[in-house]
Scaffold this motif. Structure first.
Motif, mmCIF file in Angstrom:
data_model
loop_
_atom_site.group_PDB
_atom_site.id
_atom_site.type_symbol
_atom_site.label_atom_id
_atom_site.label_comp_id
_atom_site.label_asym_id
_atom_site.label_seq_id
_atom_site.Cartn_x
_atom_site.Cartn_y
_atom_site.Cartn_z
ATOM 1 N N VAL B 150 47.094 42.584 34.491
ATOM 2 C CA VAL B 150 46.103 41.715 35.116
ATOM 3 C C VAL B 150 46.578 40.267 35.217
ATOM 4 O O VAL B 150 46.556 39.699 36.308
ATOM 5 C CB VAL B 150 44.745 41.849 34.395
ATOM 6 C CG1 VAL B 150 43.721 40.929 35.016
ATOM 7 C CG2 VAL B 150 44.270 43.283 34.450
ATOM 8 N N TYR B 153 49.369 40.063 37.779
ATOM 9 C CA TYR B 153 48.824 40.243 39.118
ATOM 10 C C TYR B 153 48.272 38.918 39.656
ATOM 11 O O TYR B 153 48.562 38.510 40.781
ATOM 12 C CB TYR B 153 47.739 41.308 39.030
ATOM 13 C CG TYR B 153 46.903 41.504 40.252
ATOM 14 C CD1 TYR B 153 47.464 42.008 41.413
ATOM 15 C CD2 TYR B 153 45.537 41.218 40.225
ATOM 16 C CE1 TYR B 153 46.690 42.210 42.522
ATOM 17 C CE2 TYR B 153 44.756 41.428 41.329
ATOM 18 C CZ TYR B 153 45.332 41.918 42.483
ATOM 19 O OH TYR B 153 44.552 42.117 43.583
ATOM 20 N N PHE B 154 47.527 38.225 38.822
ATOM 21 C CA PHE B 154 46.981 36.940 39.271
ATOM 22 C C PHE B 154 48.060 35.872 39.361
ATOM 23 O O PHE B 154 48.010 35.013 40.234
ATOM 24 C CB PHE B 154 45.840 36.483 38.352
ATOM 25 C CG PHE B 154 44.555 37.188 38.633
ATOM 26 C CD1 PHE B 154 43.771 36.828 39.719
ATOM 27 C CD2 PHE B 154 44.136 38.244 37.857
ATOM 28 C CE1 PHE B 154 42.592 37.494 40.013
ATOM 29 C CE2 PHE B 154 42.964 38.922 38.137
ATOM 30 C CZ PHE B 154 42.195 38.546 39.215
ATOM 31 N N GLY B 157 49.716 36.738 42.684
ATOM 32 C CA GLY B 157 48.833 36.637 43.839
ATOM 33 C C GLY B 157 48.286 35.241 44.083
ATOM 34 O O GLY B 157 48.000 34.874 45.214
ATOM 35 N N ARG B 158 48.107 34.472 43.026
ATOM 36 C CA ARG B 158 47.502 33.153 43.220
ATOM 37 C C ARG B 158 48.524 32.026 43.268
ATOM 38 O O ARG B 158 48.225 30.936 43.741
ATOM 39 C CB ARG B 158 46.493 32.856 42.107
ATOM 40 C CG ARG B 158 45.114 33.380 42.427
ATOM 41 C CD ARG B 158 44.185 33.213 41.258
ATOM 42 N NE ARG B 158 43.501 31.932 41.242
ATOM 43 C CZ ARG B 158 42.448 31.631 41.984
ATOM 44 N NH1 ARG B 158 42.007 32.485 42.858
ATOM 45 N NH2 ARG B 158 41.855 30.475 41.873
ATOM 46 N N ASN B 165 50.407 38.383 48.530
ATOM 47 C CA ASN B 165 49.381 39.433 48.498
ATOM 48 C C ASN B 165 50.020 40.802 48.436
ATOM 49 O O ASN B 165 49.670 41.649 47.618
ATOM 50 C CB ASN B 165 48.526 39.395 49.767
ATOM 51 C CG ASN B 165 47.561 38.258 49.753
ATOM 52 O OD1 ASN B 165 47.599 37.453 48.836
ATOM 53 N ND2 ASN B 165 46.723 38.183 50.764
ATOM 54 N N ALA B 168 51.857 41.314 45.106
ATOM 55 C CA ALA B 168 50.973 41.480 43.947
ATOM 56 C C ALA B 168 50.341 42.864 43.953
ATOM 57 O O ALA B 168 50.281 43.545 42.928
ATOM 58 C CB ALA B 168 49.896 40.396 43.944
ATOM 59 N N VAL B 169 49.865 43.278 45.123
ATOM 60 C CA VAL B 169 49.199 44.578 45.190
ATOM 61 C C VAL B 169 50.196 45.697 44.945
ATOM 62 O O VAL B 169 49.917 46.654 44.220
ATOM 63 C CB VAL B 169 48.501 44.744 46.553
ATOM 64 C CG1 VAL B 169 47.981 46.152 46.713
ATOM 65 C CG2 VAL B 169 47.359 43.750 46.659
ATOM 66 N N LEU B 172 50.906 45.909 41.292
ATOM 67 C CA LEU B 172 49.803 46.445 40.505
ATOM 68 C C LEU B 172 49.662 47.948 40.723
ATOM 69 O O LEU B 172 49.478 48.715 39.781
ATOM 70 C CB LEU B 172 48.499 45.733 40.868
ATOM 71 C CG LEU B 172 47.341 46.085 39.944
ATOM 72 C CD1 LEU B 172 47.557 45.457 38.582
ATOM 73 C CD2 LEU B 172 46.028 45.633 40.514
#
Lengths: 519, 514
Positions: B150, B153-154, B157-158, B165, B168-169, B172
């Motif tokens: 988690v 991932y952030f 992604g951030r 995007n 990150a996806v 994950l």
């Protein structure tokens, strides 16, 4: 004298164990009072009175459930079982219903008042309706419906004979059909959903009743333990039983929303007022799973080898259909609807486990799922543009930037649905999958984990939208600041999701105390 | 047994720190960064103190054990403890975090997320990294294994690059898929332990003592192995890594490739081999083939890359091939080499990613073609990059050499031809590193480079210097790490029922081992 005594048929006064039945009686009693309030009280007092009645009834019933803990008996002349699983489910239904009621009581989010139609009977788009909207009418008729529905839900998993179960099914279903049609916005969609749910629901009730009749034909009784005895004693021809079980299962699986009886779910979840969607998605599932478990484990345990393959197929199909269709959804409510179908599939793994661990696992899963569901739908009510709720996924882009707290809460619920550890969803998944493998249903569990991985994609996609994408340009939706009602509901849901995830032993202790069904 | 609180402290300090960082006002970015750096230094200090307490003679046992009941219904304990291998990996993790924070001081500036969010996520990740290596209860290990995703991932992604995007996806979903297969195996293992002993358990030591029927072992092994192979990553499960590493900030890439991926190879060594010895032997040929393919394929891909970060990511694919090879050749040299390699690779990749990151942020481009002649305008940057690169290609005297050599010796002992093919990987490594150096650092200086690229400054030197010191120190004197790792490797070898073949060359790892 004696002759006279013989002539009058002996009449036993039915014994009613009021204490054990108190949760059901309190809620149904409150429902009746609530109807009277609707009829007699001037409109300006109704809302506050109704809210007092509703929350007093839910809290009172919950207290009664807690007070009845440890009860393990058949009451009301053999038609209601108050045992550990019943009480656990009743407690869960009451908690979930209370959180959902908080969302339903919200009046600050929609500028027109609340989320229910000013006059449900008016034709959508008619002049009548416009007049009532302009006058700013606010109705409170949803509350008696809500209470009757909760009363039916409390009785449904407790019923020990098929007729009581059928009555409970109707008591819970009929108010739901109406509540689905009450949405203030997008009236046509709401009414369509209501009609669809009603027609298909009536159809499935007929299946249930037909199945009951066939089982009665076989066993000569509608009581679950009677059917179980009949199955043990005459192990011969089971054709009638199997047909009966099949039809009965259709009725129950329809309420659960298991494939292939799930077609109503997306339309109804989308059309219903969102607070009602959250309520029905969470509570109906608890009640219906309770009834399914009781029928399968108590009445039909003797022929489990006959129905187990059928449930295998349905569990697998439900997981696959739910996840695959959810992948293609563009509306958040429809996506959550398909997600709830997939979740029902995961819970069915507990059913095919054929053990008390399976029952306990599904109970934990139901609670975890229910809390996250009510919370998620509560958040859906907050994301709005000028026409009402903004449910198209593209409208959720960049929500994390505008309202980080709300977006974070929604992300938490999505992670719980996806079953990430340290959220409640993982606790539930772990419990049912463990029970599944212990019960020898390993292939189903493997399908389950693969489906979970696929399901993660559409949950994560929403997180990506909210946090990693730029918000829409001007005129996009925004998060409305709700009143204390919805805020409290979301806070409680978030807290429980985390607590059940981090300290799962609390809920495991509760379910293991619940034990098994009384016969 | 008394509980030791060392490991718990290593978990709690970064977590509490993350919460504190989130309390810092959003606008005060510097304070958030300073606080996070302080917390990571405290954590590192605690690690050092803990390492000093570690009894090397008993490095095969789980030391600093801490255990409380967590979910008693399933006999799950919150149980921590470290053997030699876990200890060095925890030390690697907690030492890299302050370096990453310091080197990436401006990484999160102007990103979508807040700066305090960035550093808080890194601290949360640090706690999860400590947890995943320290868990001695398999359920707890799984929880950290998944929960770790988690924050990463952030972080990608951030705070990542243009295709964050997607990256990150992809990261994950790959990891979740593996993790869920592992969950099925984990539950299966629990049920099997219940069937064998009457009460199910997740405790590693108890599970390792079971003798599970070989067919069941194969199924359970498959679930764990696929999860670890995705994590490590082995070819053909590797495609998420170049995307994730290239799109994340240099700091995230360091933690992702340098530490997180080690969970995969650590898991193979600790869990696959010890829990499923029969299945491990059964799978050995396949894994060795995959590992060798990974060594060669990763290196060839690296040669063909035009993007500096993707190039570094592919070198890691090649190196993870070496590590997996060392684990599965089932010789003590190979496994010691792999364990040492995990540490060395962490440091040298960290140096490559961070210095590469400095270079990229100066020029504003990740493309090799956009650079040239950097050594003229920024000699220190170029020099440190060269040292990091030489370590990555396993130049003798720098740390990776020892581990790569041990892995190859271990391989030759048992599979000569595999060793021959794997050695080609070293040749290719020279090619990809030196070609990259030549193209970016030497030659004429393009205008954009002359204008934008300046040399390393104080903070950057401060961040890189410890890495280079460690790389050189471990290159000359790896014995302390080997001493800590070897007893744990012997335990694995014993559990998996392997003995070293009669030595054809003098044993190296055991040189001073008593």
């Amino acid at each position: 004298m004696n002759a006279l005594a013989d002539a009058v048929p002996k009449f036993d006064i039915p014994t009613i164990e009021y204490a054990a039945l108190a949760p059901i009686l309190i809620v149904l009693g409150a429902a009746v009072v609530s109807v009277l309030v609707e009829a007699l009280l001037p409109q300006r007092y109704r809302r506050s009175t109704q809210l007092v009645i509703v929350f007093a009834a839910l809290v009172g019933a919950f207290v009664a459930v807690v007070a009845a803990r440890g009860t393990q008996q058949i009451v009301a002349m053999g038609s209601v079982a108050i045992d550990g699983p019943t009480l656990f489910m009743q407690g869960s239904i009451l908690v979930l219903a209370a959180i959902a009621a908080l969302v339903m009581a919200e009046r600050k989010v929609d500028p027109a008042g609340d989320s229910f139609a000013p006059r449900a009977s008016a034709l959508p788009g008619s002049e009548d309706e416009q007049v009532f909207t302009r006058l700013g009418w606010l109705q409170t008729e949803v509350w008696p419906l809500f209470l009757f529905c909760v009363g039916g839900m409390l009785l449904f998993p407790a019923s020990t004979d098929l007729l009581t179960m059928f009555v409970a099914l109707e008591v819970l279903s009929l108010p739901l059909y109406v509540m689905v049609g009450l949405a203030r916005r997008r009236r046509l969609l709401s009414q369509e959903a209501s009609l669809k749910y009603f027609v298909l629901g009536a159809f499935s009730s007929a299946f249930f009743l037909y199945g009951t009749a066939l089982l009665y034909g076989y066993a000569g009784t509608v009581s679950l333990s009677g059917i179980a005895d009949a199955l043990t004693n005459s192990a011969g021809d089971t054709g009638l039983v199997l047909a009966g079980v099949g039809l009965l299962a259709v009725g129950l699986l329809f309420k659960i929303g298991a494939a292939p009886f799930h077609q109503w779910t997306p339309d109804v979840y989308q059309g219903a007022p969102t607070s009602i969607t959250g309520f029905m998605a969470a509570c109906t599932k608890v009640a219906a799973f309770g009834a399914l478990f009781r029928v399968l484990y108590v009445a039909l345990g003797g022929i489990r080898w006959d129905w187990r393959p059928m449930m295998y197929v349905i569990a697998a199909l439900t997981m696959i259909v739910g996840t695959l269709f959810a992948l293609t959804q563009t509306d958040i409510k429809r996506m959550l609807a398909y997600s709830s179908i997939a979740q029902a599939g995961f819970m069915l793994v507990g059913v095919v486990a054929l053990s008390s661990q399976g029952l306990q696992g599904t109970l934990v899963y139901l609670v975890a799922y229910g809390i996250a569901t009510v919370g998620a739908f509560a958040i859906v009510t907050l994301v709005r543009d000028s026409t009402g709720e903004a449910t198209h996924l593209s409208q959720w882009a960049g929500l994390g930037k505008r309202s980080p707290v709300v977006a974070a809460a929604f992300a938490l619920f999505l992670l719980a649905f996806a079953g990430i550890p340290l959220t409640s969803g993982f606790t539930g998944k772990f419990a049912v999958f463990t029970a599944g493998i212990q019960g020898g249903a390993t292939p189903i569990v493997v399908i389950g984990v693969v489906a979970s991985a696929v399901a993660a994609f559409f949950y994560v996609r929403v997180i990506v939208l909210m946090f990693f994408n730029e918000p829409q340009a001007e005129g996009g939706p925004s998060v409305v600041i709700p009143s204390a009602f919805t805020t409290l509901a979301i806070t409680v849901a978030v807290a429980l999701t985390v607590v059940i995830g981090v300290l799962p032993q609390l809920v495991f202790t509760l379910v293991s105390q619940a034990g098994t069904f009384v016969r | 047994m008394t509980n030791s609180y060392w490991l718990l402290a290593l978990l709690v300090v970064p977590l509490v720190g993350a919460a504190l960082v989130m309390l810092v006002p959003k606008a005060n970015e510097t304070l958030a960064k300073q606080l996070a750096l302080l917390i990571s230094l405290v954590t590192f200090g605690l690690t050092i103190a803990m390492c000093l307490e570690f009894v090397v003679a008993k490095a095969a046992e789980f030391q600093f054990a801490y255990s409380i009941s967590w979910v008693s219904n399933y006999n799950i304990n919150f149980a921590l403890g470290v053997d030699g291998i876990a200890l060095v990996l925890i030390a690697l993790s907690t030492s890299l975090v302050p370096i990453v924070l310091l080197a990436g001081w401006h990484d999160a500036d102007g990103a979508r997320g807040t700066v305090r969010g960035y550093v808080a996520l890194i601290l949360v990740l640090e706690a999860a990294m400590v947890g995943v290596f320290a868990a001695t209860d398999l359920f707890l290990f799984y929880v950290f294994f998944e929960a770790m995703l988690v924050p990463v991932y952030f972080l990608i992604g951030r705070y990542g690059g243009p295709r964050r995007n997607y990256a990150a996806v992809k990261f994950l979903l790959y990891s979740l898929f593996g993790g869920l297969l592992m969950l099925a195996s984990l539950i299966g293992l629990y049920v099997v332990s219940g069937n064998l002993t009457g009460h199910g358990t997740f405790d590693f030591t108890s599970l390792a003592a079971l003798s599970i029927d070989p067919t069941t072992q194969k199924w359970l092994f498959a679930g764990f192995f696929i999860a670890f192979a995705i994590k490590a990553p082995l070819v053909p499960f590797h495609t998420w890594l170049p995307d994730a590493a290239a799109e994340s900030t240099p700091g995230t890439a360091v933690l992702l490739v340098g530490v997180l991926d080690k969970v995969g190879t650590f898991g193979m060594l600790r869990y696959c081999l010890e829990l499923f010895p029969d299945a491990s032997h059964w799978a050995t040929p396949l894994v060795i083939v995959l590992a060798v393919i990974g060594i060669i394929y990763g290196a060839l891909q690296a040669i063909g890359q035009t993007d500096i970060k993707r190039l570094i990511a592919y070198t890691s694919v090649s190196h993870f091939g070496f590590i997996a090879l060392g684990v599965f050749v089932m010789t003590s040299q190979g496994q010691s080499g792999s364990a040492l390699y995990m540490v060395n690779h962490g440091f040298s990749t960290a140096a490559l990613f961070l210095i590469g990151g400095f270079l990229i942020s100066r020029r504003g481009s990740r493309l090799i073609a956009d650079f040239g002649g950097v050594q003229k305008v920024a000699p220190v940057l170029a020099g440190t990059f060269l040292v990091a690169g030489l370590s990555s290609l396993a130049l003798p005297g720098l740390s990776s050499f020892v581990s790569e050599f041990l892995v190859l010796v271990g391989t030759f002992e048992r599979y000569t031809w595999v060793g021959v093919v794997a050695t080609l990987g070293i040749v290719l490594a020279a090619l990809y590193i030196l070609l990259m150096y030549q193209r970016t650092m030497t030659g004429p200086v393009p205008e954009a480079v002359a204008e934008k690229v300046h040399d390393l400054r104080g903070r950057e030197v401060l961040a890189i210097a410890p890495l280079l010191v460690v790389i050189i120190a471990l290159g000359f004197y790896p014995q302390p790490v080997l001493d800590v790792v070897n007893p744990a490797v012997d335990r694995v070898m014993h559990a998996v029922g392997s003995t070293d073949p009669a030595p054809q060359v003098a044993p190296v790892a055991e040189g001073t081992h008593k």
